[in-house]
Design a protein around this motif. Structure first.
Motif, PDB file in Angstrom:
ATOM      1  N   LYS A 106       0.827  -1.209   0.000  1.00  0.00           N
ATOM      2  CA  LYS A 106       0.000   0.000   0.000  1.00  0.00           C
ATOM      3  C   LYS A 106       0.865   1.264   0.000  1.00  0.00           C
ATOM      4  N   LYS A 107       0.576   2.160  -0.930  1.00  0.00           N
ATOM      5  CA  LYS A 107       1.297   3.441  -1.028  1.00  0.00           C
ATOM      6  C   LYS A 107       2.801   3.219  -0.853  1.00  0.00           C
ATOM      7  N   ALA A 108       3.344   2.307  -1.636  1.00  0.00           N
ATOM      8  CA  ALA A 108       4.707   1.815  -1.424  1.00  0.00           C
ATOM      9  C   ALA A 108       5.778   2.917  -1.400  1.00  0.00           C
ATOM     10  N   SER A 109       5.748   3.803  -2.385  1.00  0.00           N
ATOM     11  CA  SER A 109       6.804   4.836  -2.453  1.00  0.00           C
ATOM     12  C   SER A 109       6.786   5.719  -1.214  1.00  0.00           C
ATOM     13  N   ASP A 110       5.586   6.155  -0.837  1.00  0.00           N
ATOM     14  CA  ASP A 110       5.459   7.020   0.350  1.00  0.00           C
ATOM     15  C   ASP A 110       5.874   6.278   1.618  1.00  0.00           C
ATOM     16  N   ALA A 111       5.454   5.018   1.684  1.00  0.00           N
ATOM     17  CA  ALA A 111       5.759   4.225   2.884  1.00  0.00           C
ATOM     18  C   ALA A 111       7.274   4.036   3.029  1.00  0.00           C
ATOM     19  N   LEU A 112       7.937   3.743   1.928  1.00  0.00           N
ATOM     20  CA  LEU A 112       9.400   3.550   1.991  1.00  0.00           C
ATOM     21  C   LEU A 112      10.098   4.859   2.362  1.00  0.00           C
ATOM     22  N   LYS A 113       9.603   5.937   1.790  1.00  0.00           N
ATOM     23  CA  LYS A 113      10.206   7.242   2.084  1.00  0.00           C
ATOM     24  C   LYS A 113      10.076   7.552   3.580  1.00  0.00           C
ATOM     25  N   MET A 114       8.920   7.215   4.124  1.00  0.00           N
ATOM     26  CA  MET A 114       8.655   7.497   5.545  1.00  0.00           C
ATOM     27  C   MET A 114       9.644   6.767   6.463  1.00  0.00           C
ATOM     28  N   VAL A 115      10.085   5.574   6.044  1.00  0.00           N
ATOM     29  CA  VAL A 115      11.001   4.805   6.900  1.00  0.00           C
ATOM     30  C   VAL A 115      12.464   5.032   6.513  1.00  0.00           C
ATOM     31  N   GLY A 150      18.847  -4.015   9.173  1.00  0.00           N
ATOM     32  CA  GLY A 150      18.216  -2.724   9.436  1.00  0.00           C
ATOM     33  C   GLY A 150      17.214  -2.368   8.347  1.00  0.00           C
ATOM     34  N   ASN A 151      17.617  -2.559   7.092  1.00  0.00           N
ATOM     35  CA  ASN A 151      16.706  -2.222   5.992  1.00  0.00           C
ATOM     36  C   ASN A 151      15.570  -3.230   5.860  1.00  0.00           C
ATOM     37  N   GLN A 152      15.819  -4.479   6.217  1.00  0.00           N
ATOM     38  CA  GLN A 152      14.713  -5.455   6.245  1.00  0.00           C
ATOM     39  C   GLN A 152      13.650  -4.991   7.236  1.00  0.00           C
ATOM     40  N   ASN A 153      14.113  -4.526   8.390  1.00  0.00           N
ATOM     41  CA  ASN A 153      13.149  -4.054   9.398  1.00  0.00           C
ATOM     42  C   ASN A 153      12.404  -2.808   8.931  1.00  0.00           C
ATOM     43  N   ARG A 154      13.107  -1.947   8.186  1.00  0.00           N
ATOM     44  CA  ARG A 154      12.444  -0.753   7.629  1.00  0.00           C
ATOM     45  C   ARG A 154      11.349  -1.170   6.647  1.00  0.00           C
ATOM     46  N   VAL A 155      11.662  -2.172   5.813  1.00  0.00           N
ATOM     47  CA  VAL A 155      10.682  -2.651   4.823  1.00  0.00           C
ATOM     48  C   VAL A 155       9.456  -3.236   5.538  1.00  0.00           C
ATOM     49  N   ILE A 156       9.711  -4.019   6.578  1.00  0.00           N
ATOM     50  CA  ILE A 156       8.582  -4.620   7.322  1.00  0.00           C
ATOM     51  C   ILE A 156       7.701  -3.510   7.910  1.00  0.00           C
ATOM     52  N   ALA A 176       7.421  -0.450   6.778  1.00  0.00           N
ATOM     53  CA  ALA A 176       6.734   0.217   5.651  1.00  0.00           C
ATOM     54  C   ALA A 176       5.498  -0.581   5.226  1.00  0.00           C
ATOM     55  N   SER A 177       5.596  -1.905   5.296  1.00  0.00           N
ATOM     56  CA  SER A 177       4.471  -2.754   4.866  1.00  0.00           C
ATOM     57  C   SER A 177       3.300  -2.709   5.853  1.00  0.00           C
ATOM     58  N   LYS A 178       3.585  -2.213   7.063  1.00  0.00           N
ATOM     59  CA  LYS A 178       2.539  -2.233   8.103  1.00  0.00           C
ATOM     60  C   LYS A 178       2.017  -0.853   8.470  1.00  0.00           C
ATOM     61  N   LEU A 179       2.500   0.166   7.773  1.00  0.00           N
ATOM     62  CA  LEU A 179       2.143   1.535   8.174  1.00  0.00           C
ATOM     63  C   LEU A 179       0.645   1.810   8.144  1.00  0.00           C
ATOM     64  N   GLY A 183      -3.515   7.766  15.822  1.00  0.00           N
ATOM     65  CA  GLY A 183      -4.459   6.776  16.349  1.00  0.00           C
ATOM     66  C   GLY A 183      -4.052   5.340  16.118  1.00  0.00           C
ATOM     67  N   ARG A 184      -2.791   5.116  15.754  1.00  0.00           N
ATOM     68  CA  ARG A 184      -2.334   3.742  15.544  1.00  0.00           C
ATOM     69  C   ARG A 184      -1.664   3.237  16.822  1.00  0.00           C
ATOM     70  N   LYS A 185      -1.790   1.940  17.028  1.00  0.00           N
ATOM     71  CA  LYS A 185      -1.141   1.329  18.189  1.00  0.00           C
ATOM     72  C   LYS A 185       0.158   0.673  17.702  1.00  0.00           C
ATOM     73  N   ILE A 186       1.206   0.784  18.479  1.00  0.00           N
ATOM     74  CA  ILE A 186       2.493   0.193  18.075  1.00  0.00           C
ATOM     75  C   ILE A 186       2.963  -0.764  19.166  1.00  0.00           C
TER      76      ILE A 186
END
Lengths: 157, 184
Positions: free
Chosen positions: B34-43, B60-66, B68-71, B104-107
């Motif tokens: 979902k919204k991949a480019s924005d999500a990757l940029k955010m992380v 580190g980047n694997q964790n960033r990708v994960i 991004a996939s859950k944002l 409003g998201r829980k982490i």
């Protein structure tokens, strides 16, 4: 990359991807494992040099010490590739990379005193080193400590 | 145990019961949907990461990708997110988590590195099928039975054991001033 026998290395890397890890191609690389699996793997390890790719980052300090004692007992030396600067305290020789570029290397005590470079690269310095350096600015300590118990001893006794 | 049901907006969890989904063999564009480019940029990742194999990335980047996939998830659960991150990265993600939580998201952070929890989480839970322990205080000495405490906490506790009472400072600068006051 070449590594001297009988020396434990810490490689500080902010992006240890597959290409970066290929530098250690001649050695067996161990990735992230649970403590028990790591211990079992090392108990039957066929070589005298092991490379960890963040393998120690998921262990408690007690577990790390147990693993390092096991390696010592078996005369296995390690190269610990990590982003965690606190783990640099466990090594003899530290090599610091920014992406693929080597920035610093030398004996642990010398490299970890490069506060400005390490902070600029994002690693920071281990808490005990950071605190000692700052306390030296305050003229409270006259040297850098690498063990928190020694620092406490110097400070409060 | 259902992690999303735990009380708090940003939660630290100490547990060996949770594992990451298996992303081996996948390409990043098949993970961040979902919204991949924005999500990757955010992380902190570039769009070029989309074509990378997950296995080729650093931890580190694997964790960033994960992440991004859950944002877009209402409850973002991350397992051992701190692996492969520098101290500066951790500070960056603490700020990001606070921002996301504000939407409003829980982490939920299942991690062994208490440094990730420090100055961030509302509560820390120790779980093993059930809640074994919970606290809102990272200076809680009982927590050390389950996790290595942040270095500044360890220093404060060890000083106290030597009879030196130091307030529970969360920043090095504050601790330094306190030590200076005691020593002078």
């Amino acid at each position: 990359m070449e590594f001297s026998d009988n020396v434990n290395y810490v490689v500080l890397s902010n992006n240890a991807d597959k290409k970066f890890m290929s530098k250690f191609g001649m050695y067996q690389v161990i990735d992230v494992l649970s403590f028990e699996k790591l211990k079992n793997t090392l108990e039957m390890f066929p070589s005298k040099r092991v490379v960890f790719n963040e393998s120690l980052s998921v262990l408690s300090n007690k577990e790390k010490k147990e693993i390092l004692e096991l390696l010592n007992k078996q005369s296995i030396h390690y190269i610990n590739v990590t982003s965690n600067v606190e783990d640099a305290l466990f090594g003899d020789y530290v090599i610091v990379y920014d992406e693929d570029m080597k920035v610093l290397e030398g004996n642990r005590d010398v490299v970890l005193k490069n506060e400005k470079i390490l902070k600029k690269l994002g690693f920071g310095v281990p808490f005990v080193v950071d605190l000692s350096i700052q306390l030296m600015y305050y003229d409270i300590l006259d040297r850098v400590y690498f063990d928190v118990n020694n620092l406490l001893e110097a400070l409060w006794n | 145990m259902e992690l999303s049901g735990l009380e708090g907006n940003i939660i630290g969890v100490i547990s060996e019961d949770y594992k990451n989904e298996d992303y081996c063999g996948k390409v990043v564009k098949d993970i961040v949907l979902k919204k991949a480019s924005d999500a990757l940029k955010m992380v902190g990742l570039g769009e070029n990461t989309l074509e990378c194999n997950f296995d080729d990335l650093s931890h580190g980047n694997q964790n960033r990708v994960i992440l991004a996939s859950k944002l877009q998830d209402k409850c973002i659960i991350l397992n051992n997110f701190s692996i492969g991150l520098t101290n500066k990265d951790i500070d960056f993600f603490k700020k990001l988590f606070k921002r996301i939580s504000g939407y409003g998201r829980k982490i939920v952070l299942v991690d062994i590195n208490s440094n990730l929890f420090f100055n961030l989480v509302d509560k820390v839970y120790v779980l093993s099928n059930e809640i074994l322990y919970e606290t809102s205080d990272m200076f809680d000495k009982s927590l050390s039975k389950y996790i290595d405490l942040p270095k500044i906490v360890e220093f404060t506790n060890k000083s106290e054991n030597k009879g030196i009472k130091i307030n529970h400072y969360k920043e090095l600068d504050e601790l330094l001033k306190a030590i200076y006051r005691i020593k002078s």
